[in-house]
Scaffold this motif. Sequence first.
Motif, PDB file in Angstrom:
ATOM      1  N   GLU A 103     -11.170 148.311 -93.115  1.00 34.14           N
ATOM      2  CA  GLU A 103     -11.381 148.576 -94.543  1.00 34.14           C
ATOM      3  C   GLU A 103     -12.709 149.296 -94.788  1.00 34.14           C
ATOM      4  O   GLU A 103     -12.786 150.219 -95.603  1.00 34.14           O
ATOM      5  CB  GLU A 103     -11.356 147.259 -95.324  1.00 34.14           C
ATOM      6  N   ILE A 104     -13.760 148.896 -94.090  1.00 34.33           N
ATOM      7  CA  ILE A 104     -15.082 149.469 -94.384  1.00 34.33           C
ATOM      8  C   ILE A 104     -15.371 150.739 -93.601  1.00 34.33           C
ATOM      9  O   ILE A 104     -16.242 151.517 -93.998  1.00 34.33           O
ATOM     10  CB  ILE A 104     -16.202 148.441 -94.128  1.00 34.33           C
ATOM     11  N   LEU A 105     -14.647 150.963 -92.493  1.00 35.87           N
ATOM     12  CA  LEU A 105     -14.885 152.165 -91.693  1.00 35.87           C
ATOM     13  C   LEU A 105     -14.223 153.381 -92.320  1.00 35.87           C
ATOM     14  O   LEU A 105     -13.127 153.295 -92.889  1.00 35.87           O
ATOM     15  CB  LEU A 105     -14.351 151.979 -90.275  1.00 35.87           C
ATOM     16  N   ASN A 106     -14.868 154.534 -92.181  1.00 37.86           N
ATOM     17  CA  ASN A 106     -14.230 155.769 -92.617  1.00 37.86           C
ATOM     18  C   ASN A 106     -13.140 156.143 -91.605  1.00 37.86           C
ATOM     19  O   ASN A 106     -13.072 155.566 -90.518  1.00 37.86           O
ATOM     20  CB  ASN A 106     -15.260 156.891 -92.808  1.00 37.86           C
ATOM     21  N   PRO A 107     -12.259 157.091 -91.933  1.00 37.32           N
ATOM     22  CA  PRO A 107     -11.119 157.394 -91.046  1.00 37.32           C
ATOM     23  C   PRO A 107     -11.497 157.773 -89.621  1.00 37.32           C
ATOM     24  O   PRO A 107     -10.708 157.567 -88.699  1.00 37.32           O
ATOM     25  CB  PRO A 107     -10.438 158.561 -91.776  1.00 37.32           C
ATOM     26  N   GLU A 108     -12.686 158.317 -89.424  1.00 39.78           N
ATOM     27  CA  GLU A 108     -13.124 158.696 -88.082  1.00 39.78           C
ATOM     28  C   GLU A 108     -14.038 157.648 -87.460  1.00 39.78           C
ATOM     29  O   GLU A 108     -14.593 157.857 -86.373  1.00 39.78           O
ATOM     30  CB  GLU A 108     -13.846 160.048 -88.135  1.00 39.78           C
ATOM     31  N   GLY A 109     -14.213 156.534 -88.134  1.00 44.29           N
ATOM     32  CA  GLY A 109     -15.125 155.501 -87.665  1.00 44.29           C
ATOM     33  C   GLY A 109     -14.647 154.833 -86.385  1.00 44.29           C
ATOM     34  O   GLY A 109     -13.449 154.811 -86.072  1.00 44.29           O
ATOM     35  N   GLU A 110     -15.585 154.271 -85.652  1.00 47.40           N
ATOM     36  CA  GLU A 110     -15.298 153.646 -84.365  1.00 47.40           C
ATOM     37  C   GLU A 110     -15.876 152.242 -84.288  1.00 47.40           C
ATOM     38  O   GLU A 110     -16.827 151.902 -85.001  1.00 47.40           O
ATOM     39  CB  GLU A 110     -15.902 154.470 -83.222  1.00 47.40           C
ATOM     40  N   ILE A 111     -15.305 151.455 -83.384  1.00 45.64           N
ATOM     41  CA  ILE A 111     -15.876 150.171 -82.998  1.00 45.64           C
ATOM     42  C   ILE A 111     -16.338 150.294 -81.552  1.00 45.64           C
ATOM     43  O   ILE A 111     -15.582 150.755 -80.688  1.00 45.64           O
ATOM     44  CB  ILE A 111     -14.852 149.028 -83.114  1.00 45.64           C
ATOM     45  N   HIS A 112     -17.576 149.911 -81.270  1.00 44.70           N
ATOM     46  CA  HIS A 112     -18.101 149.869 -79.913  1.00 44.70           C
ATOM     47  C   HIS A 112     -18.316 148.405 -79.550  1.00 44.70           C
ATOM     48  O   HIS A 112     -19.029 147.683 -80.260  1.00 44.70           O
ATOM     49  CB  HIS A 112     -19.408 150.647 -79.801  1.00 44.70           C
ATOM     50  N   PHE A 113     -17.716 147.993 -78.455  1.00 45.95           N
ATOM     51  CA  PHE A 113     -17.672 146.577 -78.091  1.00 45.95           C
ATOM     52  C   PHE A 113     -18.235 146.362 -76.690  1.00 45.95           C
ATOM     53  O   PHE A 113     -17.863 147.066 -75.751  1.00 45.95           O
ATOM     54  CB  PHE A 113     -16.223 146.094 -78.160  1.00 45.95           C
ATOM     55  N   LYS A 114     -19.142 145.386 -76.546  1.00 46.58           N
ATOM     56  CA  LYS A 114     -19.695 145.024 -75.238  1.00 46.58           C
ATOM     57  C   LYS A 114     -19.680 143.513 -75.072  1.00 46.58           C
ATOM     58  O   LYS A 114     -19.946 142.774 -76.020  1.00 46.58           O
ATOM     59  CB  LYS A 114     -21.150 145.514 -75.095  1.00 46.58           C
ATOM     60  N   THR A 115     -19.407 143.070 -73.842  1.00 43.86           N
ATOM     61  CA  THR A 115     -19.413 141.652 -73.544  1.00 43.86           C
ATOM     62  C   THR A 115     -19.580 141.439 -72.042  1.00 43.86           C
ATOM     63  O   THR A 115     -19.287 142.338 -71.244  1.00 43.86           O
ATOM     64  CB  THR A 115     -18.106 140.971 -74.009  1.00 43.86           C
TER      65      THR A 115
END
Length: 216
Positions: A141-153
């Motif tokens: 919902e909050i990301l723009n259409p080109e937005g990304e999630i970067h995940f580290k663990t």
Amino acid sequence: MRLRNIPGAKDEMNQNPNIVISNPSQHKGNWSKLFNNDHPIHVEVGTGKGQFLIGMSMLNPEINYIGIEKYESVLLRALERSKESEQENVKFLNEDVGNLLDFFAPGEIDRVFINFTDPWPKNRHEKRRLTYKGFLKLYEEILNPEGEIHFKTDNQGLFEYSLESFSRYGMSLHNVSLDLHKSGIEGNVMTEYEERFSRKGMRIYRCETKFSPKSI
């Protein structure tokens, strides 16, 4: 792990309203005005003591950063680091990630970082994982259409779960690494946990993911 309560933490935050933003819902849809520029906005959920976010803000002055952390005693250290760095492109919210939609307008954010979040390994706690579909809906919902999630663990089980969660949600995966520090990726800024785990020789898992375009 039980967090140590630090007396006066909330008062210290209140004395630095230019860094720890109170009443963030008042800035919903207008964060660019608060930063006084139109630069992209990147958000870290569960920002901890702020090492990653402040490091990123120093490397990328053309990007605005917002870190969200609900524990006052943890966020206090992020505030101290921010004051030491004197970076003007980083802010913090002493809030719960589950309330993201109260703080950001649809499409207002360009990237979400999820770093070394609690794996909540028991099945009955699945909904608490920050890569669970309920949280993915908030990020979408909050990301723009080109937005990304970067995940580290560092947690292999959480990483495998998250890849499956992203895929089931219809998201595309990019730059998946099963051993980040041997991957040759450039510009990686380590969190406190990442430094600790990597010194022990533990693998760090990482991926980037995007939501599929919404059909009209």
